[in-house]
Design a protein around this motif. Structure first.
Motif, PDB file in Angstrom:
ATOM      1  N   PRO A 332       0.832  -1.211   0.000  1.00 49.19           N
ATOM      2  CA  PRO A 332       0.000   0.000   0.000  1.00 49.19           C
ATOM      3  C   PRO A 332       0.864   1.258   0.000  1.00 49.19           C
ATOM      4  N   THR A 375      -7.441  -4.319  -3.552  1.00 49.54           N
ATOM      5  CA  THR A 375      -6.866  -4.396  -2.218  1.00 49.54           C
ATOM      6  C   THR A 375      -6.359  -5.813  -1.961  1.00 49.54           C
ATOM      7  N   TYR A 379      -5.511  -7.770   3.493  1.00 48.60           N
ATOM      8  CA  TYR A 379      -6.002  -6.551   4.137  1.00 48.60           C
ATOM      9  C   TYR A 379      -7.534  -6.504   4.207  1.00 48.60           C
ATOM     10  N   ILE A 383      -9.109  -2.874   5.484  1.00 51.28           N
ATOM     11  CA  ILE A 383      -9.279  -1.772   4.531  1.00 51.28           C
ATOM     12  C   ILE A 383     -10.605  -1.979   3.805  1.00 51.28           C
ATOM     13  N   ILE A 388      -7.017   0.174  -3.865  1.00 50.33           N
ATOM     14  CA  ILE A 388      -6.153   1.159  -3.206  1.00 50.33           C
ATOM     15  C   ILE A 388      -4.935   1.409  -4.074  1.00 50.33           C
ATOM     16  N   THR A 390      -1.136   1.156  -4.704  1.00 44.91           N
ATOM     17  CA  THR A 390      -0.047   0.304  -4.239  1.00 44.91           C
ATOM     18  C   THR A 390       1.217   0.589  -5.043  1.00 44.91           C
TER      19      THR A 390
END
Length: 448
Positions: A332, A375, A379, A383, A388, A390
């Protein structure tokens, strides 16, 4: 210049404020720098610090009993602090029989000291380390790789890279270089590790507290071998074959480790889930403080045989496993930004911009390879977002995936570190005749 002068900053400069840095540079550093650059080097300095000229490669430099020899080695920084086998000329001559070179052969001038190193010098250090004489071809090959800049570059770092080496080929099987339970702690493997330590000191010129500056020191160098036979049974190439050598070539590969790490213990035979676990561990184990420096780093991955067998059901080659890890082991960007902001080894980023601004800067940095991705599954529950930002943690070809370790255990170990250098081990033409009296079978019996 016959003498290299230095200027010394008081304390840890990275911990000081910008104002303190400027003041100390002005009041303390500048006067040292000015004096060092403008004052004639004295005869006394030259006498104390300059090299004294070339000596015969086989010169006997000291006479004494066992205790006196140990004290001489300690006082002159020829040892790592532990007792050594006295390197008598008689012992060295015996060891030289197991090398394919003349004792006066110059192997190179090795960094960081750039000392000219002969075969005789390597043998002397092998004797001191307690390495069996039949291991001499391995020691020589390791030294031949010591000038590789990609491998040696981090070894003086304050972060404490520890050098290590692993073997492939029939010689490792013939000599019993271990790759099973407790491998790096087996006697033969430990002796080779001790040789690496002395080679760093006496051939490379790496001195703790001088130019080998690990803040908390270094682990002891270690050695082992890959299980080539297990690799072939899985349909995977042993490491040296992936580097262009034949399966029955003998090689030694040097790497370095920043952390020994904990084992991963996959509780599944699902190849993709095991790959995900390795990817998770890769994103957790980074170089330096929380992974604040290079976004992608070299790694060594140990995989025991039966875990590798499960992986091979889906990933038919090590290369395909590496590709899957590159795609999956993405960190991340928020973790990367936080560590790069608050634990930056170079400077205090908080004096320049906000954490949010730093995040945005890294998101645009081509080196980070940042992008929006699903994601990572580990996670989920932590999250909420389905996607997300990365960053990449791996580059193709920078990871050594090795089948090694206790085959009866379900273990994987990820070791971040520095780059690798592989050197072919050259044997004397009469190798089988040399080792037969020591109880070894012919090397051809260990071909695959």
């Amino acid at each position: 210049m016959p003498v290299l002068r230095t200027a010394e900053y008081p304390g840890a400069f990275a911990a000081d404020s910008t104002e303190t840095l400027k003041q100390n540079a002005k009041d303390i550093l500048w006067s040292q720098i000015k004096t060092a650059l403008t004052t004639q080097i004295t005869k006394a300095e030259i006498a104390e610090y300059a090299p004294t000229g070339k000596r015969p490669y086989d010169e006997i430099i000291y006479y004494g009993n066992y205790d006196e020899v140990q004290e001489y080695l300690m006082v002159n920084d020829f040892t790592d602090g532990l007792p050594c086998v006295p390197p008598t000329d008689e012992a060295i001559q015996e060891y030289l029989r197991f090398t394919p070179f003349k004792p006066s052969t110059v192997l190179g001038s090795f960094a960081v000291a750039y000392r000219e190193c002969t075969v005789y010098t390597v043998v002397a250090n092998a004797v001191m380390a307690g390495v069996p004489k039949e291991f001499m071809p391995i020691c020589l090959a390791f030294v031949q790789g010591m000038n590789n800049g990609d491998w040696r570059r981090p070894l003086s770092s304050t972060h404490g890279w520890t050098p290590f080496a692993f073997l492939n080929g029939p010689l490792a099987r013939q000599l019993g270089i271990d790759n099973q339970q407790g491998m790096i702690s087996e006697k033969a493997n430990k002796a080779l590790g001790r040789f690496i330590e002395l080679a760093m000191l006496n051939i490379g010129g790496y001195y703790v507290k001088e130019n080998r500056m690990g803040t908390f020191g270094y682990l002891t160098p270690f050695t082992f071998s890959e299980d080539d036979q297990a690799c072939l049974a899985l349909g995977w190439e042993p490491y040296h074959v992936s580097k262009g050598y034949s399966v029955n070539s003998n090689t030694i590969t040097a790497g370095s480790a920043l952390a020994w790490g904990n084992n991963i213990t996959p509780a599944t035979d699902d190849a993709e889930k095991i790959m995900n676990l390795i990817a998770f561990d890769i994103t957790e184990k980074q170089q330096n403080g929380l992974g604040n420096t290079n976004p992608q780093v070299p790694r060594t991955i140990f995989i025991t045989e039966f875990v590798a067998k499960d992986l091979a059901k889906k990933y038919k080659t090590k290369s395909s496993l590496e590709d899957a890890l590159i795609e999956t082991a993405r960190r991340p960007l928020a973790l990367r930004a936080y560590s790069h902001y608050w634990a930056n080894t170079g400077s205090q980023q908080s004096k320049r911009h906000t954490l949010s601004e730093h995040y945005n800067m890294l998101s645009k940095d081509k080196n980070e390879k940042a992008k929006t991705t699903p994601t990572p599954e580990w996670y989920e529950g932590l999250i909420d977002e389905e996607e997300i930002m990365t960053i990449a943690t791996m580059n193709k070809g920078e990871t050594a995936i090795l089948v090694t370790g206790d085959a009866s255990r379900n273990k994987v170990q990820v070791i971040p570190g520095g780059d690798f250098v592989t050197v072919e081990i050259k044997l004397p033409k009469n190798w089988n005749q040399l080792v037969a009296p020591l109880g070894y079978e012919p090397i051809e019996n260990f071909y695959l």
